[in-house]
Design an enzyme around this catalytic site. Structure first.
Site, short mmCIF file in Angstrom:
data_model
loop_
_atom_site.label_atom_id
_atom_site.label_comp_id
_atom_site.label_asym_id
_atom_site.label_seq_id
_atom_site.Cartn_x
_atom_site.Cartn_y
_atom_site.Cartn_z
N LYS A 157 0.86 -1.19 0.00
CA LYS A 157 0.00 0.00 0.00
C LYS A 157 0.89 1.23 0.00
O LYS A 157 1.86 1.32 0.76
CB LYS A 157 -0.90 0.01 1.24
N GLU A 185 -12.70 -2.15 9.74
CA GLU A 185 -13.38 -2.53 8.48
C GLU A 185 -14.88 -2.49 8.68
O GLU A 185 -15.37 -2.82 9.77
CB GLU A 185 -12.97 -3.93 8.07
N HIS A 189 -0.62 -8.07 8.92
CA HIS A 189 -0.73 -6.67 8.49
C HIS A 189 -0.42 -5.68 9.62
O HIS A 189 0.36 -4.75 9.46
CB HIS A 189 -2.13 -6.38 7.96
C1 BG6 Z 1 -6.96 -9.70 4.34
C2 BG6 Z 1 -7.81 -10.30 5.42
O1 BG6 Z 1 -5.64 -10.16 4.46
O2 BG6 Z 1 -6.97 -8.29 4.48
C3 BG6 Z 1 -9.22 -9.77 5.34
O3 BG6 Z 1 -7.85 -11.71 5.27
C4 BG6 Z 1 -9.22 -8.26 5.36
O4 BG6 Z 1 -10.01 -10.27 6.42
C5 BG6 Z 1 -8.24 -7.71 4.33
O5 BG6 Z 1 -10.55 -7.83 5.06
C6 BG6 Z 1 -8.10 -6.21 4.48
O6 BG6 Z 1 -7.38 -5.69 3.41
P1 BG6 Z 1 -7.64 -4.22 2.87
O7 BG6 Z 1 -6.61 -4.03 1.81
O8 BG6 Z 1 -9.05 -4.20 2.37
O9 BG6 Z 1 -7.45 -3.31 4.04
#
Ligand code: BG6
Length: 479
Positions: A179, A213, A237
């Site tokens: 990102k 989220e 992450h």
């Molecule tokens: C993924 C997870 O690795 O990352 C998901 O398995 C999550 O649960 C996603 O929704 C979030 O990614 P982003 O790029 O939408 O923030």
């Protein structure tokens, strides 16, 4: 700048990740002229399919995930013409000879194998790539989470991959590292002289990392329920965000220099206690079911939200808490890192009762940008009243069209071809992250703790506020 001609073999090329992310990202790179003429993208999967059928599948995927308005007919044509397909059996010997022959037509192409398949197949596929002489010492293999579900399984996966590939050939994707704003964290820290002298526990009061989220887990409950927020988001992450925020300046921007520093952060993390954690599960709302309905198990103890208080035992960070939280079905899709500085040690303004410190907020998504919270005088005659204002920058406004953020996968796939591992996780990093995550997951299980229910659209269980308030801090709002 175009990369060198390559052959990218995507195992699981008709799966969800390939359709949703990998293939659209490759198309977008073609649109900016980064894919050189002659590059080949070869789908490989068990399904029997002709090249024409595969091409049709991919053009449907582009339509679905980029949309007609974002596609250029001639470019789609060019992209589709560069696609090929081979039926291979990951667990048998069918199809591998055909794949080998195809790749041998272009001996000077860079070879990359993207394993967009269940991790259970990583070992089988990498063994067969070696056995059939398809993998060369220069070829690259790309894998993605879940890279294990605990330390033992992560070690086993690493061992399987290293049977046939050296560490410098293995590209472990954590898409958060691709990102733009996450990369910007390094640019902000190490490209400016302003912040680094203050970037320690003498000046930083605490750090908050939020990845909220709005989506739930409906549709992927089977995977998610075995995982939970800790394994799904924190071990990978959030850990990467924590590392990039806390690490020492690497001596150079080179894969091992950066990854060595991240690893030191993970190894310096204090073990979590149950009291440092709050877990939650979203309740049913008036419109839809809750977590338990979405995973189809009324007794599940898996968390869809977790908040943590993390301490880093090193010279730079001792005494500065890092608060982390992430969850599904929260108020909005909202991710940021907030570095909150200490208040001035002495206030000369008698009217000011409570002088908050400065804060540097790095907004990861949406509305990517940076805000510096500063204190100024309130205009007017009312004496020396202070107020806080944001010095605000969004990439889209500051950089215009150049501020548009490419998808993480675009950057990462091109880095694979370039042979740059800086934004990929090294095996020891993944293992160290599991070594820290495992004990708390086990402690939750052993203690039989249940996640606390929270409302959909909220900021998670109210108890998560205790984590910060017991130290005199307050979570920032999820906007
Ligand atoms: C993924 C997870 O690795 O990352 C998901 O398995 C999550 O649960 C996603 O929704 C979030 O990614 P982003 O790029 O939408 O923030």
């Amino acid at each position: 700048i175009p990369v060198q001609p390559f052959d990218l073999v995507i195992f699981g090329a008709t799966g969800d990740l390939a359709r949703r992310k990998i293939l659209p990202s490759l198309y977008r790179r073609l649109a900016v002229h980064q894919i050189p003429a002659g590059a080949r993208i070869i789908g490989a999967a068990r399904a029997k399919m002709s090249r024409a059928e595969f091409r049709k599948e991919v053009s449907d995927a582009l339509l679905e995930f980029i949309g007609e308005a974002g596609l250029d007919k001639a470019l789609v044509e060019e992209f589709i013409n560069g696609l090929d397909y081979v039926t291979v059996d990951a667990t048998g010997d069918n199809g591998w000879g055909t794949l080998a022959k195809k790749l041998d037509e272009k001996p000077d192409h860079i070879r990359a194998f993207y394993l967009s398949v269940a991790p259970a197949l990583f070992g089988d596929i990498s063994d067969r790539l070696a056995k059939h002489g398809i993998a060369t010492p220069a070829s690259r293999i790309v894998v993605e989470k879940p890279l294990g579900k605990d330390l033992a399984s992560a070690k086993a996966l690493n061992a399987q991959l290293s049977r046939n590939f050296d560490e410098h050939q293995i590209y472990r994707i954590d898409h958060y590292l691709g990102k733009e704003t996450v990369q910007n964290l390094m640019a902000i820290r190490f490209g400016n002289a302003l912040f680094e002298p203050l970037w320690n526990s003498n000046y930083v009061d605490h750090v908050q990392i939020t990845v909220a989220e709005s989506i739930g887990v409906a549709g992927r409950g089977a995977y998610y329920d075995k995982s939970g927020a800790m394994r799904d988001m924190v071990q990978n992450h959030m850990m990467q965000l924590l590392c990039l925020t806390a690490m020492e300046p690497p001596s150079k921007f080179d894969p091992d220099a950066v990854r060595d520093e991240k690893l030191k952060v993970i190894r310096a993390l204090e073990p979590l206690t149950i009291g440092d954690t709050v877990r939650g599960q979203y309740r049913p709302s008036s419109k839809e079911g809750g977590y338990l309905d979405h995973v189809g198990d009324p007794n599940s103890h898996t968390e869809s939200f977790v908040a943590l208080k993390v301490h880093i035992s090193n010279w730079r960070w001792a005494g500065t808490p890092f608060y982390l939280r992430t969850g599904k079905k929260l108020g909005s899709r909202f991710s940021e890192i907030a570095v909150v500085f200490k208040a001035p040690p002495h206030t000369i303004f008698p009217q000011v009762e409570h002088h908050r410190g400065n804060a540097l907020i790095i907004r990861l998504q949406p509305n990517e940008g940076i805000t510096l919270r500063v204190t100024i005088k309130e205009p007017g005659q009312g004496g020396m009243r202070l107020t806080e204002v944001p010095l605000d920058m969004t990439f889209a406004e500051a950089l215009g069209a150049d501020g548009l953020m490419p998808e993480a996968y675009e950057r990462l796939i091109m880095d694979v071809i370039r042979g740059d591992q800086t934004l990929f996780m090294r095996g020891d990093e993944v293992e160290a992250a599991w070594a820290w995550t495992d004990p708390i997951i086990r402690a939750w299980d052993d203690a039989g703790t249940k996640p606390l229910p929270y409302d959909q659209g909220s900021a998670g269980p109210i108890q998560s506020y205790k984590l910060t308030s017991s130290d005199g801090h307050l979570w920032r709002e999820i906007e």
